[in-house]
Scaffold this active site. Structure first.
Site, PDB file in Angstrom:
ATOM      1  N   PRO A   1       0.825  -1.187   0.000  1.00 14.05           N
ATOM      2  CG  PRO A   1      -0.589  -1.453   1.842  1.00 14.05           C
ATOM      3  CD  PRO A   1       0.621  -2.015   1.213  1.00 14.05           C
TER       4      PRO A   1
ATOM      5  CD  GLU B   1      13.781 -10.795  10.966  1.00 14.00           C
ATOM      6  OE1 GLU B   1      13.126 -11.680  11.521  1.00 14.00           O
ATOM      7  OE2 GLU B   1      14.045 -10.808   9.763  1.00 14.00           O
TER       8      GLU B   1
HETATM    9  C1  NOJ Z   1      14.024 -14.437   8.386  1.00 14.08           C
HETATM   10  C2  NOJ Z   1      12.764 -14.441   9.184  1.00 14.08           C
HETATM   11  O1  NOJ Z   1      12.138 -13.198   9.151  1.00 14.08           O
HETATM   12  C3  NOJ Z   1      13.102 -14.849  10.596  1.00 14.08           C
HETATM   13  O2  NOJ Z   1      11.960 -14.779  11.403  1.00 14.08           O
HETATM   14  C4  NOJ Z   1      13.687 -16.221  10.572  1.00 14.08           C
HETATM   15  O3  NOJ Z   1      14.044 -16.578  11.856  1.00 14.08           O
HETATM   16  C5  NOJ Z   1      14.914 -16.244   9.690  1.00 14.08           C
HETATM   17  N1  NOJ Z   1      14.586 -15.740   8.401  1.00 14.08           N
HETATM   18  C6  NOJ Z   1      15.474 -17.646   9.575  1.00 14.08           C
HETATM   19  O4  NOJ Z   1      14.535 -18.456   8.951  1.00 14.08           O
END
Ligand code: NOJ
Length: 660
Positions: A186, A468
């Site tokens: 979007p 992350e």
């Molecule tokens: C990227 C994903 O966003 C994450 O959550 C995952 O742990 C890693 N890849 C490894 O698969």
């Protein structure tokens, strides 16, 4: 003579029809000029999208969209309330006026197609429908020419398309002029008159994903993600394109509850009563902070022993699910390179899936399986059926999938995740999972276009920069952008609830309270409490209580206040308990305000309030928080404080006397 003939032709073939929204505030004018079809959109009689072209350039054929004549048009009024099995709102009004324009080329190819327009109170949507014809059974799209001719002085909030990290970028505020390079949808826009729009698509199947850019005529237009052969899509007819969707609102906050995308998708075609939303913890963040590894070795995370410990922890924490990453063969060495040989059925020597699954079942914990494909689709598709059968046979009803890597490898060629082939692959996983009664949480996904209305087993996606990236790459404003941008495409697994904020490997740019606010501000049908259980149990069980209480399925969502990239406050009513949950997040600016409780139903509620303390700050004092309780009613207001990079969360439990 020639001129007169032309004029005569022009007049005869010309048409202009107006479709008005049920509340008469929006209108869309569709017209044919010299055989070419265009549209315009008005809000309160003022133009928001000026004359915009429609049609296609095709490979090896004449373009479709010129030299046209109207065969006939039909009109329809539609009023319906749809019910979704899970999500942010249970009931959605699907009210619109529709016109379908049946068009033909009177000369030459004599091809026919239909343009279907729907005008809602909060959107305009249209799509192309091309039936099979004796000399026109398949086609290859060289370019879709759809334009959205928006005032160039508008402001937009964008992430760039065709980049190695897919949708995982920080949102940037810029002028529409800056869209010389394509942006994902979007795509949120504010016009100079203060109207808020979002350009998006609904029901994306079997076609390249739409990105938006300024075309050579300086108009915003579609830029469909290409395949590696340079075309945009190879299609057998009949074919209906995804809906081109323009969401329309008077304010940024109003935009956040636009649900037209779901209205433009079909209802489910099979029984999905088995689908249940889920909260889960995971063998996951320990890898991000370097305590454990995905790959086998001394610090391997996904061992049978650790999995059983985490299952026990999930029981103690009152969380129903557990994700286990790194359980399978393929993580050794450079997993991004080696992923081409990943096995989705072979466990590492220290992990026994059957044993772990049986222990989980005995504890009533749902396992969330994990398939990291690293984008090697050929390898994954070879194993797909067996891999899903393997999980299903072990009573596993949830899988998180992943497609790390800048492109996918499919049919031996590198393609964009968001190309037609990528879209088709993701769809294959959703449909196979549905057959096996498995729910999916897709990371590195194709963006949401509302297909979870048809496929409710697609419980969540990532598809934006998630937690992350903390430890340097997420600013306090990032999650203040998401509700107005990415989240218009549906729920997101942001991996909330990191409590180990000052961790030296992954320092988090939020306060503690904001981590629980995310469970309200970022909806996800599969919501992860992402930190390690011992962090919750040893440090902040008082705050964790909110994560335990907050549901993953809501009856109603009421956005309360906010501005794009600055702050966002939202109230949501739980489906079954009558409880209300309120969450808020702010950028680096502290905010104190009176939270008016007039969204509540009648009666008395016990408010459990989690706020930042007055001296909290995401940088220096992230843990400063206050938990208080108070009886309140809908005529009252609460004094709320959000610290820099902070947030708040409230649970409102109806007193039994409410009868709620
Ligand atoms: C990227 C994903 O966003 C994450 O959550 C995952 O742990 C890693 N890849 C490894 O698969």
């Amino acid at each position: 003579m020639f001129k007169w003939a032309n004029l005569f032709n022009f007049k005869k073939q010309d048409f202009e029809k107006t479709i008005v929204s049920p509340n008469e505030r929006n209108s869309c004018v569709v017209f044919l000029k010299n055989g070419q079809v265009f549209y315009r959109v008005f809000r309160d009689n003022k133009i928001i999208i000026d004359q915009s072209e429609l049609g296609f350039k095709l490979c090896g054929e004449n373009p479709l969209g010129v030299n046209l004549k109207l065969i006939r048009s039909t009109m329809k009024r539609h009023e319906e309330t749809i019910e979704l099995p899970w999500g942010e709102d249970r009931f959605i009004k699907n009210n619109y006026n529709e016109m379908a324009f049946y068009l033909t080329e009177p000369k030459d190819d004599k091809r026919i197609f239909t343009l279907r327009f729907r005008v809602f109170d909060d959107a305009v949507a249209f799509r192309y429908e091309i039936p099979p014809q004796p000399k026109f059974q398949r086609l290859s799209v060289a370019e879709e020419l759809t334009e959205f001719n928006i005032n160039l002085n508008s402001t937009t909030w964008k992430i760039p398309a065709y980049q190695p990290d897919r949708y995982e970028y920080n949102y940037e505020k810029c002028s529409v002029f800056d869209l010389k390079r394509p942006a994902h949808t979007p795509l949120t826009i504010k016009t100079p008159r203060g109207c808020y729009l979002s350009l998006h698509e609904a029901a994306l199947y079997n076609y390249g994903s739409m990105t938006i850019k300024l075309n050579a005529k300086n108009k915003l237009s579609t830029d469909i993600t290409p395949l590696s052969d340079g075309t945009k899509a190879h299609l057998n007819l009949p074919f209906e394109t995804p809906w081109r969707l323009v969401m329309i609102a008077d304010s940024a906050i109003e935009l956040t509850t636009n649900r037209v995308m779901y209205c433009l998708n079909d209802p489910p075609r099979q029984d999905f009563s088995w689908v249940k939303t889920l909260k889960f913890i995971g063998i996951w963040w320990a890898m991000y902070v370097g305590e454990w590894t995905w790959a086998p070795g001394e610090r391997h995370g996904a061992t049978t022993v650790h999995a059983k410990e985490y299952i026990n922890a999930a029981v103690r924490l009152g969380i129903a699910g557990l994700l286990i990453e790194g359980w399978n063969d393929g993580w050794e060495g450079d997993w991004l390179e080696n992923g081409i040989n990943n096995s989705f059925t072979k466990s590492t020597p220290d992990f026994n899936l059957e044993e772990v699954a049986s222990f989980a079942r005995s504890c009533n914990i749902e396992l969330v399986g994990h398939h990291e494909t690293v984008g090697f689709i050929d390898n994954y598709e070879k194993q797909l059926e067996t891999a899903y059968n393997y999980y299903a046979a072990n009573g596993i009803h949830y899988i998180k999938t992943g497609y790390a890597g800048s492109q996918i490898l499919i049919n031996g060629r590198r393609e964009y995740h968001h190309s037609q082939l990528g879209v088709m692959h993701y769809q294959k996983t959703v449909e196979l999972a549905a057959k096996k009664h498995i729910c999916l949480d897709i990371h590195e996904p194709i963006k949401g276009t509302g297909i979870e209305r048809t496929w409710p087993n697609l419980l969540s996606r990532e598809g934006a920069r998630g937690q992350e990236y903390e430890g340097g790459a997420i600013t306090p404003s990032h999650t203040c952008f998401l509700p107005y941008t990415r989240l218009l495409a549906g729920g997101m697994d942001y991996t909330n609830g990191i409590f180990d904020i000052k961790n030296s490997v992954k320092h988090i740019n939020t306060t503690l309270t904001r981590q629980i606010a995310y469970f309200v501000t970022i909806y996800s049908g599969m919501a992860m409490a992402a930190d390690r259980p011992y962090i919750y149990e040893e440090r902040h069980m008082d705050v964790f209580q909110f994560i335990r209480d907050v549901p993953t399925n809501f009856e109603r969502t009421i956005p309360l206040a906010g501005e794009i990239g600055e702050y966002y406050v939202v109230a949501r009513k739980a489906r079954d308990s009558g409880e209300w949950y309120v969450g808020g997040v702010t950028d680096e600016t502290p905010r104190r305000f009176n939270l008016n409780l007039d969204f509540l139903d009648n009666g008395v509620y016990l408010a459990e309030i989690y706020t930042d303390s007055d001296d909290a700050h995401y940088r220096d004092n992230p843990f400063g928080h206050v938990i208080s309780k108070k009886h309140v009613g809908r005529n009252e207001a609460l004094d709320i404080y959000m610290a820099p990079g902070g947030g708040f969360a409230i649970r409102l439990v109806p007193s039994q006397s409410n009868g709620a």
